[in-house]
Scaffold this active site. Sequence first.
Site, PDB file in Angstrom:
ATOM      1  N   SER A  15      36.177 -14.492 -10.576  1.00  0.00           N
ATOM      2  CA  SER A  15      36.178 -14.909  -9.163  1.00  0.00           C
ATOM      3  C   SER A  15      37.403 -14.369  -8.422  1.00  0.00           C
ATOM      4  O   SER A  15      37.319 -14.063  -7.224  1.00  0.00           O
ATOM      5  CB  SER A  15      36.087 -16.431  -9.041  1.00  0.00           C
ATOM      6  OG  SER A  15      37.256 -17.055  -9.501  1.00  0.00           O
ATOM      7  N   LEU A  92      49.317  -9.136 -24.448  1.00  0.00           N
ATOM      8  CA  LEU A  92      49.485  -7.684 -24.312  1.00  0.00           C
ATOM      9  C   LEU A  92      50.587  -7.174 -25.232  1.00  0.00           C
ATOM     10  O   LEU A  92      51.569  -7.871 -25.509  1.00  0.00           O
ATOM     11  CB  LEU A  92      49.821  -7.345 -22.858  1.00  0.00           C
ATOM     12  CG  LEU A  92      48.657  -7.504 -21.878  1.00  0.00           C
ATOM     13  CD1 LEU A  92      49.163  -7.523 -20.444  1.00  0.00           C
ATOM     14  CD2 LEU A  92      47.628  -6.388 -22.067  1.00  0.00           C
ATOM     15  N   HIS A 108      48.415 -17.387 -12.360  1.00  0.00           N
ATOM     16  CA  HIS A 108      48.336 -18.500 -13.317  1.00  0.00           C
ATOM     17  C   HIS A 108      48.127 -19.796 -12.528  1.00  0.00           C
ATOM     18  O   HIS A 108      48.798 -20.016 -11.516  1.00  0.00           O
ATOM     19  CB  HIS A 108      49.635 -18.571 -14.142  1.00  0.00           C
ATOM     20  CG  HIS A 108      49.597 -19.659 -15.174  1.00  0.00           C
ATOM     21  ND1 HIS A 108      48.892 -19.519 -16.352  1.00  0.00           N
ATOM     22  CD2 HIS A 108      50.148 -20.893 -15.200  1.00  0.00           C
ATOM     23  CE1 HIS A 108      49.016 -20.635 -17.056  1.00  0.00           C
ATOM     24  NE2 HIS A 108      49.775 -21.483 -16.380  1.00  0.00           N
ATOM     25  N   GLU A 173      43.818 -19.691  -5.067  1.00  0.00           N
ATOM     26  CA  GLU A 173      44.066 -18.427  -5.783  1.00  0.00           C
ATOM     27  C   GLU A 173      43.407 -17.271  -5.037  1.00  0.00           C
ATOM     28  O   GLU A 173      43.976 -16.191  -4.889  1.00  0.00           O
ATOM     29  CB  GLU A 173      43.509 -18.488  -7.209  1.00  0.00           C
ATOM     30  CG  GLU A 173      44.220 -19.458  -8.127  1.00  0.00           C
ATOM     31  CD  GLU A 173      43.684 -19.404  -9.554  1.00  0.00           C
ATOM     32  OE1 GLU A 173      43.325 -18.316 -10.026  1.00  0.00           O
ATOM     33  OE2 GLU A 173      43.616 -20.467 -10.195  1.00  0.00           O
TER      34      GLU A 173
HETATM   35  C1  GRF Z   1      42.111 -18.404 -12.932  1.00  0.00           C
HETATM   36  O1  GRF Z   1      42.264 -19.794 -12.842  1.00  0.00           O
HETATM   37  C2  GRF Z   1      43.440 -17.735 -13.133  1.00  0.00           C
HETATM   38  O2  GRF Z   1      44.488 -18.402 -12.508  1.00  0.00           O
HETATM   39  C3  GRF Z   1      43.614 -17.797 -14.628  1.00  0.00           C
HETATM   40  O3  GRF Z   1      42.331 -17.584 -15.154  1.00  0.00           O
HETATM   41  C4  GRF Z   1      41.354 -17.992 -14.201  1.00  0.00           C
HETATM   42  C5  GRF Z   1      40.478 -16.801 -13.969  1.00  0.00           C
HETATM   43  O4  GRF Z   1      39.370 -17.125 -13.187  1.00  0.00           O
HETATM   44  N1  GRF Z   1      44.586 -16.823 -15.081  1.00  0.00           N
HETATM   45  P1  GRF Z   1      38.439 -15.948 -12.654  1.00  0.00           P
HETATM   46  O5  GRF Z   1      37.946 -15.174 -13.880  1.00  0.00           O
HETATM   47  O6  GRF Z   1      39.242 -15.086 -11.749  1.00  0.00           O
HETATM   48  O7  GRF Z   1      37.311 -16.658 -11.953  1.00  0.00           O
END
Ligand code: GRF
Length: 224
Positions: A15, A92, A108, A173
Amino acid sequence: MSRLRIGVLISGRGSNLQALIKACSAETFPAEIALVISSRTEAPGLGLATAAGIPTAVFLHENRRDFASAAGPLLAERQVELVCLAGFMRLLDPDFVEAWGDRMINIHPSLLPSFRGLHAQRQALAAGVRFTGCTIHFVRPELDSGPIIAQAVVPVHPDDNEARLSARILAVEHRLYPFIVRLIAEGRVQILADRVEIANGRAPDRTLLNPQDQADDPLVSVPA
Ligand code: GRF
């Protein structure tokens, strides 16, 4: 306008990748996605990339060094200038991080340095914090660490569960990631003595209480 070429590393839903795809679809956005790499064949994010006409690669290597040996040359071949980790669930290789660290960012779902690692939202609920959020940072070898570029604060509600809190954070995010990629593409983000400086970056001048004191006045002005 030459656009910053980004490579997005995913393992799942995608997403955040979708938010970046949407941002990059605007002609005026100063970045473009040159490559998506997934560590899982069945990652739904791969379909999002393909639908947007973005080249994809899948590297299943369990071994960090093997993953780096496969991903590194492809990122170089696609002339990637910034790597964006977006739900990438593999550790990594330290040499890969050394090579890319100042050109690689991660998102994160907590206010780092709190709640590193898996299930950050569950950790926040267990700790009883009143606010959590998300952080975008440059990548260093230790898990979820590195110079912090930006954070967004999200309130925890009394009746929250992990799913509700995660959804509230995720919505933010999707706003924060494209914004920070834009700032980097505009050349406004610099690491100085292991801290990040943002040219013309403005901090908000208001703060929030949780619980609120008065329902109709959630924002409190603080002295500059
Ligand atoms: C998100 O909550 C991001 O912060 C974390 O993993 C999740 C990824 O979600 N690192 P998506 O695959 O971008 O929907």
